[in-house]
Design an enzyme around this catalytic site. Structure first.
Site, PDB file in Angstrom:
ATOM      1  CE  LYS A  95      -4.292  -1.330   0.110  1.00 21.60           C
ATOM      2  NZ  LYS A  95      -5.518  -0.688  -0.326  1.00 21.60           N
ATOM      3  CG  ASP A 125      -9.819  -2.433   6.079  1.00 24.57           C
ATOM      4  OD1 ASP A 125     -10.758  -2.238   6.844  1.00 24.57           O
ATOM      5  OD2 ASP A 125      -9.971  -2.779   4.891  1.00 24.57           O
TER       6      ASP A 125
HETATM    7  C1  PLP Z   1      -2.458  -6.426   2.728  1.00 23.06           C
HETATM    8  C2  PLP Z   1      -3.523  -6.090   1.764  1.00 23.06           C
HETATM    9  N1  PLP Z   1      -3.670  -6.862   0.690  1.00 23.06           N
HETATM   10  C3  PLP Z   1      -4.624  -6.607  -0.222  1.00 23.06           C
HETATM   11  C4  PLP Z   1      -5.477  -5.540  -0.064  1.00 23.06           C
HETATM   12  C5  PLP Z   1      -6.570  -5.348  -1.061  1.00 23.06           C
HETATM   13  O1  PLP Z   1      -6.467  -4.176  -1.785  1.00 23.06           O
HETATM   14  P1  PLP Z   1      -7.783  -3.547  -2.425  1.00 23.06           P
HETATM   15  O2  PLP Z   1      -8.623  -3.023  -1.320  1.00 23.06           O
HETATM   16  O3  PLP Z   1      -7.270  -2.509  -3.350  1.00 23.06           O
HETATM   17  O4  PLP Z   1      -8.467  -4.679  -3.120  1.00 23.06           O
HETATM   18  C6  PLP Z   1      -5.359  -4.703   1.050  1.00 23.06           C
HETATM   19  C7  PLP Z   1      -6.239  -3.562   1.258  1.00 23.06           C
HETATM   20  O5  PLP Z   1      -6.164  -2.841   2.222  1.00 23.06           O
HETATM   21  C8  PLP Z   1      -4.346  -4.991   1.993  1.00 23.06           C
HETATM   22  O6  PLP Z   1      -4.181  -4.239   3.091  1.00 23.06           O
END
Ligand code: PLP
Length: 375
Positions: A95, A125
């Protein structure tokens, strides 16, 4: 119906010597609308700008692409390679490629308008808020982050460590998104949201352009014939859509993209079933905290509704077990980070879903670990 299945543990095929993931119930929905997306959500020029900016930041380093031979043996496929984002910018997740990039764009826009100091804000989150707060400190602006009631304290502390003002909101991630949006309009703050909705697309589009860097590096690091399958986890879908758009641009033939979600927060799977962007109700209570989203991002859906070959969901227990098994191999991943790998193994070991997804002993699979473990 051919494209609809609930896979059961008793159908499991491969039984390798090495104890690996316990077979569990999963859902796999083969996308009847699969094809080339009609909308270009992520134009190439935007990616070139994002890459030029982000790769110039202090601390930028290419993350590893790891071979997982015992996992490939367990799945009965040729190879599984995992792009490991755990160390990205020392922030613990992919992120950092998105939120901070949104912040620098917002700061520069304000400077170009001589608008004075800005306050950036978002709902999170955990991981996205950390990236936005890090970006705010780095690029010199105030930051307010909205967290919902299920966000773990260690994640909140990690955001606050960058000087962000934390606001707690009752309810889910989607409630935090709404509160953030209301507060931003009332106070004149700039929203750095990783999810998009009608009328709010440019910031999340830039964030997704930043995410493409992990797919770009993986494509550079990949050796031999292209991956046949990519399993990638979905929250609001931004990461999966960025990976999808980028791999479509980099590989011919295009790998089959499978989006994996927690069974308690499978809004992309629900949207695929409904044939339209769909929000799901409920408390979205899953250990895969980064994926606890009930409403897909509009931009992400515009890519995934055609580009994804299938959508699937996995139970929490499987993500927890995958984290533990990786840790035994000194690979540190969080539950949200391993959903794609977990889904890949569960789907490959079930003869019905294996056939549905066209997985064979020759399959070459790419997955992404999108976060470091909490430990
Ligand atoms: C560790 C992790 N993987 C995957 C995602 C998924 O990303 P998206 O919300 O863009 O689908 C998030 C989203 O916060 C995340 O924190």
């Amino acid at each position: 119906m051919r494209w609809r299945t609930v896979a059961r543990a008793r159908d499991a095929v491969h039984r390798p010597n090495m104890p690996m993931l316990t077979p569990r119930d999963i859902q796999v929905f083969v996308n009847p609308n699969h094809g080339t997306p009609g909308i270009v959500v992520l134009p190439a020029a935007g990616f070139r700008r994002a890459k030029a900016e982000i790769t110039a930041w202090d601390g930028f380093a290419v993350t590893p692409l790891r071979h997982l031979p015992s996992w490939a043996a367990d799945a009965g496929v040729a190879t599984i390679l995992m792009k490991d984002e755990a160390t990205r910018f020392g922030l613990g997740s992919f992120k950092s490629l998105g939120g901070a990039y949104a912040v620098v764009n917002l700061v520069r826009d304000a400077q170009a308008r001589s608008a004075g100091p800005i306050t950036v804000t978002c709902a999170t989150d955990g991981n996205h808020g950390r990236s936005v707060a890090w970006g705010a400190r780095r690029f010199g602006c105030r930051c307010v982050i909205f967290v919902h009631e299920q966000v773990a304290q260690w994640r909140i502390d990690a955001i606050a460590a960058f000087g962000a003002d934390i606001q707690r909101v009752p309810g889910t991630y989607d409630d935090a998104v709404r509160t953030c949006s209301e507060q931003a309009s009332a106070n004149g703050w700039s929203i750095a949201s990783d999810t998009s909705w009608p009328g709010y697309t440019e910031v999340p589009r830039a964030i997704m352009q930043g995410y493409r860097i992990m797919a770009d590096e993986a494509a550079d690091q990949w050796e031999g014939p292209p991956p046949t399958h990519v399993f990638v986890q979905g929250g609001v879908g931004g990461a999966a859509a960025a990976v999808s758009a980028h791999l479509r641009a980099r590989f011919t033939p295009v790998p089959k993209l499978i989006v994996v979600e927690p069974d308690r927060a499978a809004c992309l799977l629900a949207s695929a079933r409904a044939g339209a962007l769909t929000a799901i109700p409920g408390d979205l209570d899953t250990v895969m905290a980064g994926l606890a989203c009930g409403e897909p991002s509009l931009l992400a859906w515009q890519e995934l509704e055609r580009a994804a070959v299938a959508f699937m969901s996995i139970p929490d227990e499987s993500a927890v077990e995958t984290v533990r098994l990786l840790m035994n191999q000194n690979i540190f991943a969080g539950e949200s980070g391993v959903a794609g790998l977990s889904g890949c193994i569960l789907a490959a070991r079930n003869m019905h879903t294996r056939a549905l997804l066209g997985l064979t002993k020759d399959s070459r699979i790419l997955v992404f670990n999108t976060e470091h473990s909490a430990f």
